[in-house]
Write a protein that holds these residues in place. Structure first.
Motif, PDB file in Angstrom:
ATOM      1  N   ARG A  53       0.871  -1.165   0.000  1.00  0.00           N
ATOM      2  CA  ARG A  53       0.000   0.000   0.000  1.00  0.00           C
ATOM      3  C   ARG A  53       0.908   1.214   0.000  1.00  0.00           C
ATOM      4  N   LEU A  54       0.683   2.115  -0.916  1.00  0.00           N
ATOM      5  CA  LEU A  54       1.529   3.298  -1.028  1.00  0.00           C
ATOM      6  C   LEU A  54       1.117   4.372  -0.027  1.00  0.00           C
ATOM      7  N   ALA A  55       1.971   5.363   0.130  1.00  0.00           N
ATOM      8  CA  ALA A  55       1.786   6.393   1.149  1.00  0.00           C
ATOM      9  C   ALA A  55       0.535   7.236   0.938  1.00  0.00           C
ATOM     10  N   ASN A  56       0.014   7.302  -0.262  1.00  0.00           N
ATOM     11  CA  ASN A  56      -1.132   8.147  -0.553  1.00  0.00           C
ATOM     12  C   ASN A  56      -2.451   7.528  -0.102  1.00  0.00           C
ATOM     13  N   ALA A  57      -2.449   6.270   0.297  1.00  0.00           N
ATOM     14  CA  ALA A  57      -3.678   5.589   0.685  1.00  0.00           C
ATOM     15  C   ALA A  57      -4.142   6.061   2.062  1.00  0.00           C
ATOM     16  N   THR A  58      -5.438   5.969   2.277  1.00  0.00           N
ATOM     17  CA  THR A  58      -6.029   6.254   3.579  1.00  0.00           C
ATOM     18  C   THR A  58      -6.843   5.035   3.993  1.00  0.00           C
ATOM     19  N   ALA A  59      -7.373   5.063   5.199  1.00  0.00           N
ATOM     20  CA  ALA A  59      -8.170   3.933   5.676  1.00  0.00           C
ATOM     21  C   ALA A  59      -9.416   3.728   4.814  1.00  0.00           C
ATOM     22  N   THR A  60      -9.972   4.815   4.269  1.00  0.00           N
ATOM     23  CA  THR A  60     -11.177   4.688   3.457  1.00  0.00           C
ATOM     24  C   THR A  60     -10.881   4.587   1.965  1.00  0.00           C
ATOM     25  N   ASN A  61      -9.691   5.002   1.534  1.00  0.00           N
ATOM     26  CA  ASN A  61      -9.320   4.924   0.123  1.00  0.00           C
ATOM     27  C   ASN A  61      -8.023   4.128   0.004  1.00  0.00           C
ATOM     28  N   THR A  62      -8.171   2.845  -0.207  1.00  0.00           N
ATOM     29  CA  THR A  62      -6.993   1.982  -0.303  1.00  0.00           C
ATOM     30  C   THR A  62      -6.674   1.638  -1.756  1.00  0.00           C
ATOM     31  N   ASN A  63      -7.052   2.511  -2.673  1.00  0.00           N
ATOM     32  CA  ASN A  63      -6.805   2.272  -4.098  1.00  0.00           C
ATOM     33  C   ASN A  63      -5.330   2.326  -4.458  1.00  0.00           C
ATOM     34  N   GLU A  64      -4.511   2.878  -3.596  1.00  0.00           N
ATOM     35  CA  GLU A  64      -3.092   3.018  -3.869  1.00  0.00           C
ATOM     36  C   GLU A  64      -2.342   1.758  -3.463  1.00  0.00           C
ATOM     37  N   VAL A  65      -2.746   0.628  -4.020  1.00  0.00           N
ATOM     38  CA  VAL A  65      -2.110  -0.659  -3.767  1.00  0.00           C
ATOM     39  C   VAL A  65      -1.431  -1.101  -5.048  1.00  0.00           C
ATOM     40  N   ILE A  66      -0.175  -1.565  -4.913  1.00  0.00           N
ATOM     41  CA  ILE A  66       0.536  -2.067  -6.090  1.00  0.00           C
ATOM     42  C   ILE A  66       0.919  -3.528  -5.874  1.00  0.00           C
ATOM     43  N   HIS A  67       0.919  -4.258  -6.976  1.00  0.00           N
ATOM     44  CA  HIS A  67       1.329  -5.663  -6.987  1.00  0.00           C
ATOM     45  C   HIS A  67       2.580  -5.748  -7.852  1.00  0.00           C
ATOM     46  N   LEU A  68       3.687  -6.111  -7.239  1.00  0.00           N
ATOM     47  CA  LEU A  68       4.959  -6.193  -7.953  1.00  0.00           C
ATOM     48  C   LEU A  68       5.270  -7.640  -8.291  1.00  0.00           C
ATOM     49  N   SER A  69       5.892  -7.815  -9.441  1.00  0.00           N
ATOM     50  CA  SER A  69       6.337  -9.132  -9.861  1.00  0.00           C
ATOM     51  C   SER A  69       7.664  -8.950 -10.580  1.00  0.00           C
ATOM     52  N   GLY A  70       8.650  -9.758 -10.242  1.00  0.00           N
ATOM     53  CA  GLY A  70       9.995  -9.640 -10.812  1.00  0.00           C
ATOM     54  C   GLY A  70      11.000 -10.001  -9.737  1.00  0.00           C
ATOM     55  N   ARG A  71      12.225  -9.602  -9.948  1.00  0.00           N
ATOM     56  CA  ARG A  71      13.263  -9.858  -8.951  1.00  0.00           C
ATOM     57  C   ARG A  71      13.652  -8.549  -8.280  1.00  0.00           C
ATOM     58  N   THR A  98      14.137   2.124  -6.733  1.00  0.00           N
ATOM     59  CA  THR A  98      13.482   1.635  -5.528  1.00  0.00           C
ATOM     60  C   THR A  98      12.000   1.987  -5.491  1.00  0.00           C
ATOM     61  N   VAL A  99      11.272   1.160  -4.763  1.00  0.00           N
ATOM     62  CA  VAL A  99       9.871   1.397  -4.481  1.00  0.00           C
ATOM     63  C   VAL A  99       9.644   0.906  -3.060  1.00  0.00           C
ATOM     64  N   GLY A 100       8.761   1.577  -2.364  1.00  0.00           N
ATOM     65  CA  GLY A 100       8.504   1.161  -0.997  1.00  0.00           C
ATOM     66  C   GLY A 100       7.087   1.452  -0.585  1.00  0.00           C
ATOM     67  N   GLY A 101       6.681   0.823   0.515  1.00  0.00           N
ATOM     68  CA  GLY A 101       5.356   1.063   1.042  1.00  0.00           C
ATOM     69  C   GLY A 101       5.049   0.140   2.198  1.00  0.00           C
ATOM     70  N   HIS A 102       3.784   0.161   2.582  1.00  0.00           N
ATOM     71  CA  HIS A 102       3.268  -0.661   3.679  1.00  0.00           C
ATOM     72  C   HIS A 102       3.047  -2.076   3.147  1.00  0.00           C
ATOM     73  N   VAL A 103       3.607  -3.063   3.831  1.00  0.00           N
ATOM     74  CA  VAL A 103       3.497  -4.453   3.385  1.00  0.00           C
ATOM     75  C   VAL A 103       2.085  -4.969   3.640  1.00  0.00           C
ATOM     76  N   LEU A 104       1.428  -5.412   2.561  1.00  0.00           N
ATOM     77  CA  LEU A 104       0.129  -6.065   2.689  1.00  0.00           C
ATOM     78  C   LEU A 104       0.275  -7.582   2.629  1.00  0.00           C
ATOM     79  N   GLY A 105       1.390  -8.046   2.063  1.00  0.00           N
ATOM     80  CA  GLY A 105       1.630  -9.490   1.968  1.00  0.00           C
ATOM     81  C   GLY A 105       2.190  -9.852   0.624  1.00  0.00           C
TER      82      GLY A 105
END
Length: 147
Positions: A53-71, A98-105
């Motif tokens: 979850r990226l820094a721009n997300a809020t508790a009510t707007n969690t659209n700022e989620v990214i799914h990464l694939s690669g090494r 680099t990319v970073g954020g809150h770990v969702l799993g």
């Protein structure tokens, strides 16, 4: 809401291997050892997937989620590992970007994840909903308050 405490430190080291999901594996490690105030001291390794979850997300707007694939190399992993873990990660790609954020799993280990976990042995970490932030936030208690 503010909470704080001082404590002695116990250190645990663990290595996770290819294909293991890092967040779930860390939570199982913590549960298996009954750690009550665990946190990440350091981590080095690599992953092939991540959901953040990226820094721009809020508790009510969690659209700022990214799914990464690669090494990706894990260049930083920080946070607390109580039952509602709160981890942030920074990953670098083959070009060093680099990319970073809150770990969702979905942190699938590529080659290794060498993690050093600290435990504040005199404390207990829990989470309670904070009306000001809209998120469950860390509550630190001394073990004498919780025993």
């Amino acid at each position: 809401m503010s909470s704080a405490g001082a404590s002695s430190l116990r250190v645990h080291a663990v290595r996770f291997g290819p294909g293991q999901e890092l967040l779930g594996s860390l939570q199982a490690f913590v549960e298996g050892r009954r750690l009550r105030a665990p946190f990440i001291i350091t981590c080095v390794g690599s992953v092939t997937k991540a959901t953040l979850r990226l820094a721009n997300a809020t508790a009510t707007n969690t659209n700022e989620v990214i799914h990464l694939s690669g090494r990706f190399e894990i260049v930083s992993l920080v946070g607390t590992l109580n039952p509602d873990a709160h981890l942030h990660i920074c990953l670098s790609d083959a070009e060093g970007k680099t990319v970073g954020g809150h770990v969702l799993g979905d942190l699938e280990v590529f080659t290794t994840a060498e993690v050093v976990v600290g435990e504040a042995v005199d404390l207990q970490f829990t989470r309670e909903m904070d009306d000001k932030t809209g998120f469950p936030e860390l509550v630190v208690q001394t073990r004498s308050q919780t025993d």
